[in-house]
Write a protein that holds these residues in place. Sequence first.
Motif, PDB file in Angstrom:
ATOM      1  N   GLN A 236       0.825  -1.204   0.000  1.00 42.16           N
ATOM      2  CA  GLN A 236       0.000   0.000   0.000  1.00 42.16           C
ATOM      3  C   GLN A 236       0.866   1.263   0.000  1.00 42.16           C
ATOM      4  OE1 GLN A 236      -2.559  -0.384   3.400  1.00 42.16           O
ATOM      5  NE2 GLN A 236      -3.834  -1.973   2.470  1.00 42.16           N
ATOM      6  N   ASP A 237       2.042   1.170   0.648  1.00 47.33           N
ATOM      7  CA  ASP A 237       2.928   2.337   0.753  1.00 47.33           C
ATOM      8  C   ASP A 237       3.857   2.476  -0.445  1.00 47.33           C
ATOM      9  OD1 ASP A 237       1.755   2.789   3.179  1.00 47.33           O
ATOM     10  OD2 ASP A 237       3.354   1.858   4.367  1.00 47.33           O
ATOM     11  N   GLY A 238       3.819   1.523  -1.367  1.00 47.75           N
ATOM     12  CA  GLY A 238       4.674   1.598  -2.546  1.00 47.75           C
ATOM     13  C   GLY A 238       6.090   1.090  -2.308  1.00 47.75           C
ATOM     14  N   ALA A 239       6.288   0.306  -1.254  1.00 55.77           N
ATOM     15  CA  ALA A 239       7.621  -0.222  -0.955  1.00 55.77           C
ATOM     16  C   ALA A 239       7.602  -1.749  -0.914  1.00 55.77           C
ATOM     17  CB  ALA A 239       8.107   0.325   0.389  1.00 55.77           C
ATOM     18  N   PHE A 240       6.774  -2.326  -1.766  1.00 58.31           N
ATOM     19  CA  PHE A 240       6.542  -3.767  -1.742  1.00 58.31           C
ATOM     20  C   PHE A 240       7.810  -4.554  -2.097  1.00 58.31           C
ATOM     21  CE2 PHE A 240       4.587  -7.613  -3.884  1.00 58.31           C
ATOM     22  CZ  PHE A 240       4.272  -8.246  -2.707  1.00 58.31           C
TER      23      PHE A 240
END
Length: 258
Positions: A236-240
Amino acid sequence: MSEYDRVRKGKLKLKGESDKPKKRKRKEKKISNTPKVDNDALSHGNWWKTTKIEEIRGSVAIEFGSRTYVKALDNGLFTLGAPHNEGDGPSPEEILTAVVVNEKKVAFKSGYDKYLRVEKDGTVTGRSDAIGAMEQWEPVFQDGKLALQGYNDCFLGVDPDDDGIVARAKTASQNEMISIRSHTAREVNPLKDVPTEEQGDIQQIEVNYVKKFQKFQDKRLRISKEDTKELEKAKQDGAFHEALLDRRSKMKADRYCK
């Protein structure tokens, strides 16, 4: 002003209710997954235009011009059928069955259960019980147009004298341009643009990446035992991908990890 109006100064207020106006929650716009309407297919009775050889299978119709299709006759010959009204599909005599021969060629069977072939004089007939060299056709797609090449290296067309179907032109001009329309359900793959490694749930994605970057020769998977909730948050935070790499690094299960 009456006594009633003097007392009734506002709306009924319940005990514990705040005077501050309630904030309205902003609703997020949902992305519509509704497929686009194919107006061209609708105008042809839901028979859609094929754009690659993989789509030429099952029930098809060969269209010349606008809403005029190749029609099978009971004597084994073919002619150009009468034009159809907008919204109408091909007639039963104009429906063929496409059979994939290989990655480049297809065969067509008429409603009389006979395969289309090219005779020595270039006439197209439907009298064959099996698929041989003369019954194979190569769809040639170029610049959004389509022509159908027979075994004699000539392209499918219409005889201007009697509207019979022939294959006599060595080059494909405007008269040889066709559309092959299909009535077979289209294959819709919502994951076609998603990398293979990222197909599946969170746990499956992690396994996919471990398999891809694993450095152990014994091929045993080293999967992190930590809760996958942190991965969901990272996604969700773009740091997958950073989180996945960190988990693999802790397991020393990535050839790019030190």
